[in-house]
Write a protein that holds these residues in place. Structure first.
Motif, PDB file in Angstrom:
ATOM      1  N   UNK A  71     -47.012  -1.340 -88.218  1.00 14.94           N
ATOM      2  CA  UNK A  71     -46.231  -0.143 -88.447  1.00 14.94           C
ATOM      3  C   UNK A  71     -46.470   0.720 -87.084  1.00 14.94           C
ATOM      4  N   UNK A  72     -47.465   0.751 -86.566  1.00 16.63           N
ATOM      5  CA  UNK A  72     -47.738   1.509 -85.268  1.00 16.63           C
ATOM      6  C   UNK A  72     -46.992   1.288 -84.345  1.00 16.63           C
ATOM      7  N   UNK A  73     -46.247   2.133 -83.499  1.00 16.87           N
ATOM      8  CA  UNK A  73     -45.506   2.010 -82.331  1.00 16.87           C
ATOM      9  C   UNK A  73     -46.357   1.709 -81.125  1.00 16.87           C
ATOM     10  N   UNK A  74     -47.597   1.887 -80.892  1.00 19.92           N
ATOM     11  CA  UNK A  74     -48.389   1.750 -80.038  1.00 19.92           C
ATOM     12  C   UNK A  74     -49.563   0.623 -80.436  1.00 19.92           C
ATOM     13  N   UNK A  75     -50.274   0.173 -79.333  1.00 22.19           N
ATOM     14  CA  UNK A  75     -51.335  -0.840 -79.527  1.00 22.19           C
ATOM     15  C   UNK A  75     -52.515  -0.339 -78.695  1.00 22.19           C
ATOM     16  N   UNK A  76     -53.282   0.644 -79.121  1.00 22.19           N
ATOM     17  CA  UNK A  76     -54.526   0.994 -78.693  1.00 22.19           C
ATOM     18  C   UNK A  76     -55.644   0.075 -78.664  1.00 22.19           C
TER      19      UNK A  76
END
Length: 288
Positions: free
Chosen positions: A177-182
């Motif tokens: 669900x996270x829009x970013x991929x840190x």
């Protein structure tokens, strides 16, 4: 008492005041779900916080205890006595890679605009679908909206966490669900000054630089981390009313506005600390 000894004593008193709530809970044999984080996630001892350092280039007259500490050396003074000073070349030889990494991360973060639309959903993502999966929560506190209500908040919002050390604690169901991929490798490229956890981490970086960091900067960073931690938990899905903390209800418009207001204030404080920490890094790297 005058000179550096007065600063040393004042530092210890301030450290005691900042850790009073945590120490009282510890002495009662109780866990403190908010403040324990400052001593477990950032592993340290209250006694270490009480230890004052003058910083790079500051000579302390008649300071045999400091001179005996790691990375200090004894120097002769013009009046025939001796003093103690941080041995920067030795410190840099041992910790130079750490100093350079902290300098790159903190400098990159300081140079970016802040993002202020995450609303603290990282804590919600860390318990997403815990109830239906039978997992224990990270903190021994009830969920303010219950399991289904918590899941609904995550599902009805855009999750955009840029901080790897928060993202890595997301539940498996929340990660997509996270829009970013840190990632750890991309931390320098992704860290931004609106992030509550990036701002709390300034305390960690001060710890990493040890005696090169003046005592006032260390406690300022700890105080900021403590203040942010209370907001982090107030805006979380947990019910923190047992600690006398009022919830920041980020599922409402008013709660979102309150969160962003606090987030911006923390970011301003953190940016000032970043500048001071960068000065420390530069002093270590430049000193002969």
């Amino acid at each position: 008492m005058d000179g550096w000894r007065a600063l040393d004593a004042a530092h210890a008193r301030r450290a005691d005041a900042l850790t009073a709530v945590w120490r009282a809970a510890r002495d009662r044999g109780e866990k403190h779900a908010i403040e324990d984080f400052l001593f477990t996630y950032y592993p340290t001892r209250a006694s270490h916080l009480r230890r004052w350092h003058p910083g790079v280039g500051q000579v302390l007259p008649d300071a045999p205890d400091h001179a005996a500490r790691r990375w200090y050396r004894t120097v002769a003074l013009p009046d025939g006595t001796t003093g103690a000073v941080l041995d920067v070349p030795v410190f840099r030889a041992d910790r130079g890679d750490t100093v350079r990494y902290v300098r790159s991360l903190v400098g990159a973060t300081a140079g970016r605009p802040g993002t202020f639309g995450c609303f603290g959903l990282h804590e919600w993502a860390m318990v997403y679908r815990d109830a239906e999966s039978g997992r224990d929560h990270r903190h021994p506190l009830p969920l303010r909206l219950g399991g289904a209500g918590t899941d609904a908040v995550v599902e009805s919002h855009r999750v955009g966490c840029s901080h790897y050390d928060a993202f890595r604690f997301f539940t498996p169901e929340a990660r997509d669900a996270n829009q970013l991929r840190p990632t750890r490798e991309r931390q320098v490229a992704m860290e931004q000054p609106g992030c509550l956890h990036a701002n709390m981490d300034l305390y960690k970086w001060c710890q990493k630089l040890g005696p090169a960091v003046p005592g006032e900067l260390l406690l300022d960073a700890f105080e900021l981390a403590r203040d942010i931690r209370y907001t982090d938990m107030a805006a979380s899905p947990y019910d923190v009313s047992s600690y006398g903390v009022e919830a920041v209800e980020i599922e409402t418009a008013a709660g979102k506005a309150e969160y962003v207001q606090r987030q911006r204030a923390f970011a301003e404080r953190a940016q000032a600390l970043r500048g001071r920490l960068l000065d420390v890094c530069d002093a270590v790297l430049a000193a002969g």
